[in-house]
Scaffold this active site. Structure first.
Site, mmCIF file in Angstrom:
data_model
loop_
_atom_site.group_PDB
_atom_site.id
_atom_site.type_symbol
_atom_site.label_atom_id
_atom_site.label_comp_id
_atom_site.label_asym_id
_atom_site.label_seq_id
_atom_site.Cartn_x
_atom_site.Cartn_y
_atom_site.Cartn_z
ATOM 1 N N HIS A 83 -7.034 -2.236 -4.356
ATOM 2 C CA HIS A 83 -6.418 -0.963 -4.751
ATOM 3 C C HIS A 83 -7.242 -0.386 -5.888
ATOM 4 O O HIS A 83 -7.316 -0.984 -6.955
ATOM 5 C CB HIS A 83 -4.963 -1.184 -5.170
ATOM 6 C CG HIS A 83 -4.099 -1.646 -4.042
ATOM 7 N ND1 HIS A 83 -3.428 -0.775 -3.225
ATOM 8 C CD2 HIS A 83 -3.846 -2.884 -3.565
ATOM 9 C CE1 HIS A 83 -2.786 -1.460 -2.293
ATOM 10 N NE2 HIS A 83 -3.017 -2.748 -2.476
ATOM 11 N N ASN A 115 -3.010 4.102 -0.736
ATOM 12 C CA ASN A 115 -1.799 4.515 -1.472
ATOM 13 C C ASN A 115 -2.137 5.119 -2.835
ATOM 14 O O ASN A 115 -1.702 4.653 -3.873
ATOM 15 C CB ASN A 115 -0.822 3.336 -1.625
ATOM 16 C CG ASN A 115 -1.421 2.168 -2.386
ATOM 17 O OD1 ASN A 115 -2.632 2.016 -2.469
ATOM 18 N ND2 ASN A 115 -0.566 1.348 -2.960
ATOM 19 N N ASP A 179 -0.589 0.259 4.084
ATOM 20 C CA ASP A 179 -0.440 -0.520 2.870
ATOM 21 C C ASP A 179 0.935 -1.171 2.746
ATOM 22 O O ASP A 179 1.380 -1.811 3.683
ATOM 23 C CB ASP A 179 -0.770 0.290 1.613
ATOM 24 C CG ASP A 179 -0.952 -0.647 0.452
ATOM 25 O OD1 ASP A 179 -1.802 -1.539 0.552
ATOM 26 O OD2 ASP A 179 -0.207 -0.532 -0.533
ATOM 27 N N HIS A 206 0.758 -5.010 6.367
ATOM 28 C CA HIS A 206 1.201 -5.669 5.133
ATOM 29 C C HIS A 206 2.442 -6.516 5.303
ATOM 30 O O HIS A 206 2.820 -7.265 4.439
ATOM 31 C CB HIS A 206 1.388 -4.645 4.027
ATOM 32 C CG HIS A 206 0.126 -4.341 3.338
ATOM 33 N ND1 HIS A 206 -0.049 -4.469 1.998
ATOM 34 C CD2 HIS A 206 -1.062 -3.940 3.827
ATOM 35 C CE1 HIS A 206 -1.288 -4.161 1.680
ATOM 36 N NE2 HIS A 206 -1.914 -3.820 2.765
ATOM 37 N N HIS A 254 -2.532 -10.474 3.312
ATOM 38 C CA HIS A 254 -1.952 -11.459 2.375
ATOM 39 C C HIS A 254 -0.798 -12.311 2.908
ATOM 40 O O HIS A 254 0.313 -12.263 2.406
ATOM 41 C CB HIS A 254 -1.546 -10.810 1.048
ATOM 42 C CG HIS A 254 -0.825 -9.496 1.132
ATOM 43 N ND1 HIS A 254 0.215 -9.266 1.990
ATOM 44 C CD2 HIS A 254 -1.019 -8.336 0.462
ATOM 45 C CE1 HIS A 254 0.638 -8.026 1.816
ATOM 46 N NE2 HIS A 254 -0.104 -7.444 0.919
ATOM 47 N N ASP A 333 -6.501 -8.275 -2.888
ATOM 48 C CA ASP A 333 -5.342 -7.425 -3.173
ATOM 49 C C ASP A 333 -5.367 -7.012 -4.657
ATOM 50 O O ASP A 333 -4.339 -6.988 -5.328
ATOM 51 C CB ASP A 333 -4.020 -8.101 -2.809
ATOM 52 C CG ASP A 333 -2.871 -7.096 -2.742
ATOM 53 O OD1 ASP A 333 -3.122 -5.875 -2.807
ATOM 54 O OD2 ASP A 333 -1.699 -7.527 -2.643
ATOM 55 N N GLY A 348 1.682 -6.964 -8.608
ATOM 56 C CA GLY A 348 0.263 -7.204 -8.341
ATOM 57 C C GLY A 348 -0.548 -7.593 -9.557
ATOM 58 O O GLY A 348 -0.105 -7.436 -10.693
#
Ligand code: ZN
Length: 459
Positions: A83, A115, A179, A206, A254, A333, A348
């Site tokens: 990201h 995103n 996402d 995701h 993930h 990620d 995150g």
């Protein structure tokens, strides 16, 4: 322009040899093995002609000894999931800081999620970000395009307007993704997958779209880790089922539960060619850490991540899945946040600058996998998933003649303490903060050009 890298332990998915590398105009021209008795005879004429010579034994660490102590030279890493927060969230990260963090982490090629603000839901928005990244010239960035406009899950982004990827002038994305939330409605998700199949690119799922059981658990006041586990397992099954119907390449992002890993394993076993239809990634934090760590950091603040860090049994299941090929790739990620956002529970961690060291510590230092396997997971396999693995198109992820000289030099035995304050990323949120990890990135080269060189003396 010719560069010679000599006295290195050259490692990729298939190779682990002492040797030298000849790079010409950004492309690997030749690999010379020191096991070949005429190696010097081979290397010397290139050294005479070279513009730059990098001698592994002269790098100010390790080195100086027998071949076992030569620094490791690997293909630069390829990240399927980062990201960058650009455009729209400069307080968290900008393209420049994320690119520097990537180079410092040994990455050469990255996929960034859509995103952002605005959402990257058109070729124009994707191309604008890509243009800025090309101007920076630090990494190769492949922005993801969202499946639906503004990621609302209602109307498809302009996927129908994209040509097929095998057309020579293809300028579209190499991966599509919604996402954090898969499309809730089956028919819309399926329609998007059918477009992805026509284009010839994977859909990264995701797997936290939710489901009735997860909703029930949530309503009943179950903890986030309980309902998110149900959610991930159901959503993984759903994504694979829809992908099968669409005959589209599904990439599971993930994976974190033992059940989801088993679902992927079972689905792959039933496929004739899983490489092309179902692939899967895991993050360094899910491989290295458990819920005890997030609990210590604060379940609803500094330790929060989607999906949550799981139990030790799950972590062991992920490692087993890495070993048997169920998990194809390690993806960061990378999710940078401000201190304030993180304290309020933004999910995150910043991952680009710790991913190699975390995986090297947990997987290689412990003897679970050899370094070639780690190279496959961090370079060759993710490059293959993106279709960047053929030398004809400037392949990445392997050290082979004809491939791009995207490389990373590592001091794999260097122990260091993670200090997020020193990150190049604006996001200083790390689950590894204060931990001792093994493995430092010394230098990153992109197309034969140095884009990162660690500070000396090494800290
Ligand atoms: Zn993500």
């Amino acid at each position: 322009m010719m560069t010679v890298l000599k006295n290195f332990r050259i490692v990729d998915k298939n190779t682990d040899i002492p040797g030298a590398l000849i790079i010409e105009n950004g492309i690997i021209r030749e690999i010379i093995s020191y096991r070949d008795s005429s190696a010097n005879h081979h290397v010397n004429p290139f050294i005479d002609k070279a513009d730059v010579v990098i001698n592994g034994l002269e790098l100010p660490f390790g080195g100086g000894g027998p071949e076992g102590q030569m620094p490791v030279l690997m293909p630069a890493f390829v990240d399927l999931h980062a990201h960058f927060r650009d455009p729209g969230f400069p307080e968290k990260e900008v393209l420049e800081s994320a690119s520097l963090a990537a180079a410092a982490g040994g990455y050469g090629t990255l996929v960034c999620m859509a995103n952002t603000k605005p959402v990257v839901d058109s070729v124009e928005k994707m191309a604008a970000l890509k243009r800025r990244s090309c101007a920076l010239d630090l990494i190769d960035l492949y922005p993801v395009m969202s499946l639906t406009k503004n990621m609302e899950g209602k109307e498809l982004s302009d996927l129908a307007g994209l040509p097929a990827k095998n057309e020579s002038a293809y300028k579209g994305p190499l991966m599509l993704s919604e996402d954090g939330r898969d499309i809730a409605q089956d028919d819309i998700f399926l329609k998007a997958m059918k477009e992805a199949r026509r284009i010839g690119i994977p859909v990264s799922c995701h797997c936290d779209a939710g489901g009735k059981e997860a909703e029930k658990a949530k309503q009943a006041g179950e903890s986030r880790s309980v309902w998110s586990r149900i959610e991930e397992n159901i959503a993984t099954e759903r994504a694979i089922a829809l992908g099968k119907e669409a005959r589209c390449h599904i990439h599971i992002a993930h994976v974190s539960t033992k059940e989801a890993a088993a679902i992927v394993r079972g689905a792959k076993a039933a496929m004739a060619n899983p490489h092309k239809l179902l692939t899967c990634e895991a993050t360094p934090h899910h491989i290295a850490l458990t819920g005890a760590c997030s609990h210590e950091l604060g379940d609803e603040s500094y330790g929060r991540v989607n999906p949550p860090l799981r139990g030790e049994e799950d972590r062991q299941a992920l490692i087993a899945a890495l070993l048997d090929g169920t998990i194809d790739a390690i993806a960061t990620d990378h999710a940078p946040h401000t201190e304030e956002d993180k304290a309020k529970g933004a999910p995150g961690f910043s991952g680009l600058e710790t991913s190699f060291a975390a995986c090297n510590t947990v997987l290689v230092k412990s003897g679970l996998v050899d370094i070639r396997r780690l190279s496959a997971l961090m370079s060759a396999n993710p490059a293959r998933i993106l279709g960047l693995d053929s030398s004809g198109r400037g392949g990445r992820g392997l050290i082979l003649p004809g491939f791009r000289a995207d490389l990373v030099i590592l001091d794999i035995d260097k122990k260091w303490k993670v200090d997020p304050g020193a990150f190049k990323s604006r996001g200083k949120n790390s689950a590894f903060a204060g931990m001792d990890l093994w493995g430092k990135i010394v230098m990153t080269l992109r197309g034969g050009r140095i884009v990162f060189f660690m500070q000396f003396p090494p800290g």
